[in-house]
Design a protein around this motif. Sequence first.
Motif, PDB file in Angstrom:
ATOM      1  N   ALA A 157     -21.117  36.611   3.047  1.00  0.00           N
ATOM      2  CA  ALA A 157     -20.292  36.735   1.825  1.00  0.00           C
ATOM      3  C   ALA A 157     -20.874  35.012   0.405  1.00  0.00           C
ATOM      4  O   ALA A 157     -21.156  34.094   0.765  1.00  0.00           O
ATOM      5  CB  ALA A 157     -18.870  36.324   2.079  1.00  0.00           C
ATOM      6  N   VAL A 158     -20.592  36.730  -0.593  1.00  0.00           N
ATOM      7  CA  VAL A 158     -21.566  35.715  -1.784  1.00  0.00           C
ATOM      8  C   VAL A 158     -20.618  35.384  -3.362  1.00  0.00           C
ATOM      9  O   VAL A 158     -20.002  36.103  -3.433  1.00  0.00           O
ATOM     10  CB  VAL A 158     -22.746  35.841  -1.819  1.00  0.00           C
ATOM     11  N   VAL A 159     -20.259  33.480  -3.646  1.00  0.00           N
ATOM     12  CA  VAL A 159     -19.346  34.405  -4.460  1.00  0.00           C
ATOM     13  C   VAL A 159     -20.195  32.800  -5.813  1.00  0.00           C
ATOM     14  O   VAL A 159     -21.070  32.334  -5.292  1.00  0.00           O
ATOM     15  CB  VAL A 159     -18.517  33.193  -4.468  1.00  0.00           C
ATOM     16  N   ASP A 160     -20.748  33.369  -6.927  1.00  0.00           N
ATOM     17  CA  ASP A 160     -21.792  33.117  -7.530  1.00  0.00           C
ATOM     18  C   ASP A 160     -21.411  32.834  -9.022  1.00  0.00           C
ATOM     19  O   ASP A 160     -19.918  33.238  -9.829  1.00  0.00           O
ATOM     20  CB  ASP A 160     -23.035  34.045  -7.930  1.00  0.00           C
ATOM     21  N   PHE A 161     -21.624  31.410  -9.104  1.00  0.00           N
ATOM     22  CA  PHE A 161     -21.663  30.621 -10.815  1.00  0.00           C
ATOM     23  C   PHE A 161     -22.297  30.814 -11.967  1.00  0.00           C
ATOM     24  O   PHE A 161     -23.180  30.204 -11.101  1.00  0.00           O
ATOM     25  CB  PHE A 161     -20.248  29.441 -10.492  1.00  0.00           C
ATOM     26  N   ASP A 162     -22.334  30.934 -13.101  1.00  0.00           N
ATOM     27  CA  ASP A 162     -23.223  30.220 -13.918  1.00  0.00           C
ATOM     28  C   ASP A 162     -23.424  28.613 -14.498  1.00  0.00           C
ATOM     29  O   ASP A 162     -23.506  28.094 -15.575  1.00  0.00           O
ATOM     30  CB  ASP A 162     -23.096  30.801 -15.304  1.00  0.00           C
ATOM     31  N   SER A 163     -22.072  27.920 -14.012  1.00  0.00           N
ATOM     32  CA  SER A 163     -21.928  26.550 -14.739  1.00  0.00           C
ATOM     33  C   SER A 163     -21.196  25.853 -13.015  1.00  0.00           C
ATOM     34  O   SER A 163     -20.985  26.324 -12.802  1.00  0.00           O
ATOM     35  CB  SER A 163     -21.156  26.737 -15.110  1.00  0.00           C
ATOM     36  N   ALA A 164     -21.303  24.952 -13.356  1.00  0.00           N
ATOM     37  CA  ALA A 164     -21.046  23.541 -12.224  1.00  0.00           C
ATOM     38  C   ALA A 164     -19.292  23.551 -13.181  1.00  0.00           C
ATOM     39  O   ALA A 164     -18.359  23.564 -11.612  1.00  0.00           O
ATOM     40  CB  ALA A 164     -21.309  22.532 -12.294  1.00  0.00           C
ATOM     41  N   ALA A 165     -19.412  23.582 -13.823  1.00  0.00           N
ATOM     42  CA  ALA A 165     -17.699  23.577 -14.793  1.00  0.00           C
ATOM     43  C   ALA A 165     -17.202  24.826 -13.831  1.00  0.00           C
ATOM     44  O   ALA A 165     -15.708  24.527 -13.718  1.00  0.00           O
ATOM     45  CB  ALA A 165     -17.497  23.290 -15.766  1.00  0.00           C
ATOM     46  N   ASP A 166     -17.611  26.128 -14.057  1.00  0.00           N
ATOM     47  CA  ASP A 166     -16.904  27.503 -13.101  1.00  0.00           C
ATOM     48  C   ASP A 166     -16.428  26.473 -12.434  1.00  0.00           C
ATOM     49  O   ASP A 166     -15.124  27.498 -11.418  1.00  0.00           O
ATOM     50  CB  ASP A 166     -17.866  28.384 -13.551  1.00  0.00           C
ATOM     51  N   PHE A 167     -17.319  26.840 -10.958  1.00  0.00           N
ATOM     52  CA  PHE A 167     -17.331  26.345  -9.524  1.00  0.00           C
ATOM     53  C   PHE A 167     -15.455  25.589  -9.728  1.00  0.00           C
ATOM     54  O   PHE A 167     -15.390  25.740  -8.497  1.00  0.00           O
ATOM     55  CB  PHE A 167     -18.764  25.883  -8.730  1.00  0.00           C
ATOM     56  N   LEU A 168     -15.966  23.855  -9.828  1.00  0.00           N
ATOM     57  CA  LEU A 168     -14.960  23.493  -9.653  1.00  0.00           C
ATOM     58  C   LEU A 168     -13.535  24.232 -10.233  1.00  0.00           C
ATOM     59  O   LEU A 168     -12.817  23.500  -9.640  1.00  0.00           O
ATOM     60  CB  LEU A 168     -15.274  22.276 -11.139  1.00  0.00           C
ATOM     61  N   GLN A 169     -13.445  24.624 -11.735  1.00  0.00           N
ATOM     62  CA  GLN A 169     -12.211  25.282 -11.940  1.00  0.00           C
ATOM     63  C   GLN A 169     -11.714  25.935 -10.764  1.00  0.00           C
ATOM     64  O   GLN A 169     -10.271  26.264 -10.334  1.00  0.00           O
ATOM     65  CB  GLN A 169     -12.405  26.336 -12.683  1.00  0.00           C
ATOM     66  N   ASN A 170     -12.929  26.591  -9.603  1.00  0.00           N
ATOM     67  CA  ASN A 170     -12.704  27.820  -8.601  1.00  0.00           C
ATOM     68  C   ASN A 170     -12.141  27.669  -7.401  1.00  0.00           C
ATOM     69  O   ASN A 170     -11.819  27.979  -6.199  1.00  0.00           O
ATOM     70  CB  ASN A 170     -13.441  28.949  -8.856  1.00  0.00           C
ATOM     71  N   ILE A 171     -12.367  25.490  -7.398  1.00  0.00           N
ATOM     72  CA  ILE A 171     -12.828  24.922  -5.547  1.00  0.00           C
ATOM     73  C   ILE A 171     -10.912  25.480  -4.960  1.00  0.00           C
ATOM     74  O   ILE A 171     -11.232  25.705  -3.758  1.00  0.00           O
ATOM     75  CB  ILE A 171     -12.647  23.735  -6.096  1.00  0.00           C
ATOM     76  N   PRO A 172      -9.632  25.721  -5.919  1.00  0.00           N
ATOM     77  CA  PRO A 172      -8.543  25.185  -5.394  1.00  0.00           C
ATOM     78  C   PRO A 172      -8.428  26.542  -4.286  1.00  0.00           C
ATOM     79  O   PRO A 172      -7.513  26.503  -3.327  1.00  0.00           O
ATOM     80  CB  PRO A 172      -7.623  24.856  -6.379  1.00  0.00           C
ATOM     81  N   ASP A 173      -9.004  27.240  -4.771  1.00  0.00           N
ATOM     82  CA  ASP A 173      -8.812  28.738  -4.134  1.00  0.00           C
ATOM     83  C   ASP A 173     -10.201  29.398  -3.230  1.00  0.00           C
ATOM     84  O   ASP A 173     -10.347  30.462  -2.625  1.00  0.00           O
ATOM     85  CB  ASP A 173      -8.820  30.168  -4.703  1.00  0.00           C
TER      86      ASP A 173
END
Length: 215
Positions: free
Chosen positions: A30-46
């Motif tokens: 299963a793959v989830v991609d992000f274009d920035s580290a900041a975007d990834f951090l914002q989605n960590i809770p879920d």
Amino acid sequence: MTGAPVVYIVDDDASFRGAISRVLKASGYAVVDFDSAADFLQNIPDAKPGCLLLDVQMPAFGGLELQQELAKLSHHWPIIFMTGHGDIPTTVRAIKAGAEDFLSKPIPRQTLLEAIDRALSRFAAIQQSQGRLDALNALIAKLTSRESEVFALMVRGKMNKQIAHLLGTSERTIKYHRQMIMQKLQVGSFAEAVSVAERTGILTPQPPPDIKSAS
């Protein structure tokens, strides 16, 4: 982890993310991609725990900085760094900080899949070990304060008579406490009780004696 293992791709190169994503999905991830580290951090809770494929150099907020932020948040998910222009000091820094691997772009398909498999296998083993430790700590939490005192002394080899003297009670009472301790910890022998104490940090494992070479 249940279901397909999750791999998070964090890279500012859209074409690279797409290519890697197709390879991984075809391999059952299963793959989830992000274009920035900041975007990834914002989605960590879920986010579901998984493996990170992390680009070293990204605008404003690079992979090494994200690694540091994840450590502060106690998110110890396996990280595989990817770079098109890595150097030895950067590699050493990433590995010392806990990275699982450091791959140079372009990454051969088999090399990538093997790295991910190693990272996820090690992560699963760590989670399983932590689960067992949590279960042992839950058992220890069931001990009364007096039972905890007796437990700490008995695993250090103190006899019932010695423990009774130290705690100012009777030997018969200590025997009862030991029996309750064995039941609550779900162990059948003294050796198992010592193992529980060592694994939970109550008793530090003793190092093997030094072997002095013959003169």
